[in-house]
Design a protein around this motif. Structure first.
Motif, mmCIF file in Angstrom:
data_model
loop_
_atom_site.group_PDB
_atom_site.id
_atom_site.type_symbol
_atom_site.label_atom_id
_atom_site.label_comp_id
_atom_site.label_asym_id
_atom_site.label_seq_id
_atom_site.Cartn_x
_atom_site.Cartn_y
_atom_site.Cartn_z
ATOM 1 N N ALA A 105 0.831 -1.208 0.000
ATOM 2 C CA ALA A 105 0.000 0.000 0.000
ATOM 3 C C ALA A 105 0.862 1.253 0.000
ATOM 4 O O ALA A 105 0.610 2.202 -0.762
ATOM 5 N N VAL A 106 1.899 1.278 0.837
ATOM 6 C CA VAL A 106 2.788 2.437 0.911
ATOM 7 C C VAL A 106 3.503 2.642 -0.418
ATOM 8 O O VAL A 106 3.617 3.775 -0.916
ATOM 9 N N GLU A 108 2.586 1.697 -3.478
ATOM 10 C CA GLU A 108 1.661 2.175 -4.515
ATOM 11 C C GLU A 108 1.313 3.642 -4.288
ATOM 12 O O GLU A 108 1.210 4.418 -5.242
ATOM 13 N N HIS A 109 1.133 4.022 -3.040
ATOM 14 C CA HIS A 109 0.775 5.414 -2.739
ATOM 15 C C HIS A 109 1.926 6.350 -3.113
ATOM 16 O O HIS A 109 1.700 7.413 -3.709
ATOM 17 N N GLY A 112 1.978 6.668 -6.785
ATOM 18 C CA GLY A 112 0.847 7.474 -7.238
ATOM 19 C C GLY A 112 1.076 8.960 -7.014
ATOM 20 O O GLY A 112 0.769 9.792 -7.877
ATOM 21 N N MET A 113 1.626 9.309 -5.868
ATOM 22 C CA MET A 113 1.903 10.716 -5.583
ATOM 23 C C MET A 113 2.949 11.275 -6.555
ATOM 24 O O MET A 113 2.821 12.400 -7.050
ATOM 25 N N THR A 232 6.720 9.176 2.892
ATOM 26 C CA THR A 232 5.579 8.375 3.338
ATOM 27 C C THR A 232 5.903 7.695 4.668
ATOM 28 O O THR A 232 5.221 6.761 5.065
ATOM 29 N N CYS A 256 6.205 15.240 -2.341
ATOM 30 C CA CYS A 256 5.042 14.382 -2.144
ATOM 31 C C CYS A 256 5.033 14.011 -0.661
ATOM 32 O O CYS A 256 5.909 13.271 -0.197
ATOM 33 N N ASP A 258 2.891 12.465 2.422
ATOM 34 C CA ASP A 258 1.753 11.795 3.049
ATOM 35 C C ASP A 258 1.761 12.046 4.549
ATOM 36 O O ASP A 258 0.764 11.807 5.222
ATOM 37 N N SER A 292 -1.273 14.276 1.308
ATOM 38 C CA SER A 292 -2.337 13.339 1.675
ATOM 39 C C SER A 292 -2.270 13.105 3.185
ATOM 40 O O SER A 292 -1.219 13.288 3.799
ATOM 41 N N ALA A 296 -0.968 6.464 3.354
ATOM 42 C CA ALA A 296 -0.245 5.637 2.386
ATOM 43 C C ALA A 296 -0.384 4.151 2.690
ATOM 44 O O ALA A 296 -0.529 3.334 1.785
ATOM 45 N N THR A 299 -5.011 1.152 3.198
ATOM 46 C CA THR A 299 -5.941 0.767 2.138
ATOM 47 C C THR A 299 -6.962 -0.240 2.664
ATOM 48 O O THR A 299 -6.823 -0.775 3.771
#
Length: 324
Positions: A105-106, A108-109, A112-113, A232, A256, A258, A292, A296, A299
């Motif tokens: 999850a971290v 991918e986040h 994405g950022m 993140t 970026c 988080d 965000s 991160a 999910t």
């Protein structure tokens, strides 16, 4: 340390119900308290052998010294900075976390950022919603050809590297406590070499006395190239004022984030609306920054996975102490 009675476990934060179901199947008695104060919980915990937390109540020296009878603390998350591990160890309190559960999850986040920042997706979306069509203003850039430096190559750092491997970029990684992890797509380097070569920096390290405000003016100045920053991990790894200064002088090209320096330790909020630090005000108004709210690793999938990993670790632990 034999165990002849049922373990009583107190949940201080909501987690996926899978964990309680498995602990109940194991013969544990589970209760919840999501609202009482730290002082009330400190007293209440005397009736329990296990604690399940996320971040609401700090497991600090005061709490642990008042509850030395505890057998374990399980944190539904990766970081352990809200537990005084030295004091816990002195009382033979075993501490569990689940960093392997939300690493995907971290990763991918973070990706994405970075893609959103590079392709100016937030600004382009807002522009169109406001009736504008400015293609040149929103021209993006590519990850391909960039050199990405990772500080920390544990669960999250290695997962992020795996996501990046198909983007045609060079991946460097530095980890103070790990060696020999280089492979076909990640080059293990010193911190000095990373600072010399990286165009993008991503942090994947815990918060502790050694890492708080690691990214400060002196650290940033050691980078040979202007770079983009991804964080993140934890907000206090980055000195926000130093970040803002470097965004203004273009030594940092974008960020970026988080996580933020100003977060409450419980991750529940930032600060009162009338007490916004000037440095954060700058971040809010910068089109070079993506923000965000510390999600991160949070999910739908990782929410369940965190409880599954903790359930497995605690089950093994309980089985061991029952045998002994």
């Amino acid at each position: 340390m034999g165990l002849n009675t049922q373990l009583h476990i107190l949940f201080l934060d909501e987690v996926h119900p899978y964990l309680e179901e498995k602990l109940t199947d194991l013969g544990c008695i589970c209760h919840h308290d999501y609202t009482s104060s730290t002082q009330e919980i400190t007293e209440k915990a005397k009736a329990y052998q296990g604690i399940i937390i996320r971040s609401r109540i700090p497991m600090n020296a005061q709490f642990l010294n008042a509850n030395p009878h505890l057998k374990f603390i399980g944190r539904s998350g990766s970081g352990m900075e809200n537990i005084d591990l030295d004091v816990a160890k002195s009382h033979n309190i075993t501490c569990f976390s689940a960093p392997e559960a939300n690493k995907n999850a971290v990763a991918e986040h973070a990706l994405g950022m970075l893609l959103s920042l590079f392709n100016r997706l937030n600004q382009g979306d807002l522009d169109i919603r406001n009736g504008n069509w400015q293609r040149e203003l929103h021209r993006g850039q590519e990850i391909q050809g960039k050199t990405i430096g990772l500080i920390g190559y544990g669960n999250n750092g290695s997962a992020f590297a795996e996501k990046l491997r198909s983007f045609g970029c060079t991946i460097l990684a530095y980890d103070k406590y790990k060696t020999g992890f280089g492979n076909d797509f990640v080059t293990e380097v010193s911190l000095e070499e990373l600072q010399k070569r990286a165009n993008i920096l991503s942090l994947h390290i815990p918060q502790n006395e050694e890492t708080i405000y690691m990214v400060n003016k002196e650290f940033i100045k050691k980078f040979s190239n202007p770079f983009f920053l991804i964080n993140t991990s934890r907000g206090k790894l980055v000195d926000t004022q130093a970040l803002v200064h470097s965004l203004k002088d273009h030594h940092i090209l974008g960020a970026c984030l988080d996580v933020l320096e100003y977060e409450k330790s419980s991750f529940s909020k930032l600060f009162d609306a009338d007490n916004c630090p000037p440095a954060f005000e700058y971040l809010l108004n910068s089109d070079k920054v993506i923000l965000s709210p510390h999600v991160a690793g949070w999910t739908v999938e990782s929410y369940l996975r965190l409880s599954k990993v903790l359930a497995k670790k605690i089950t093994q632990y309980v089985s061991t102490i029952k045998e002994n």
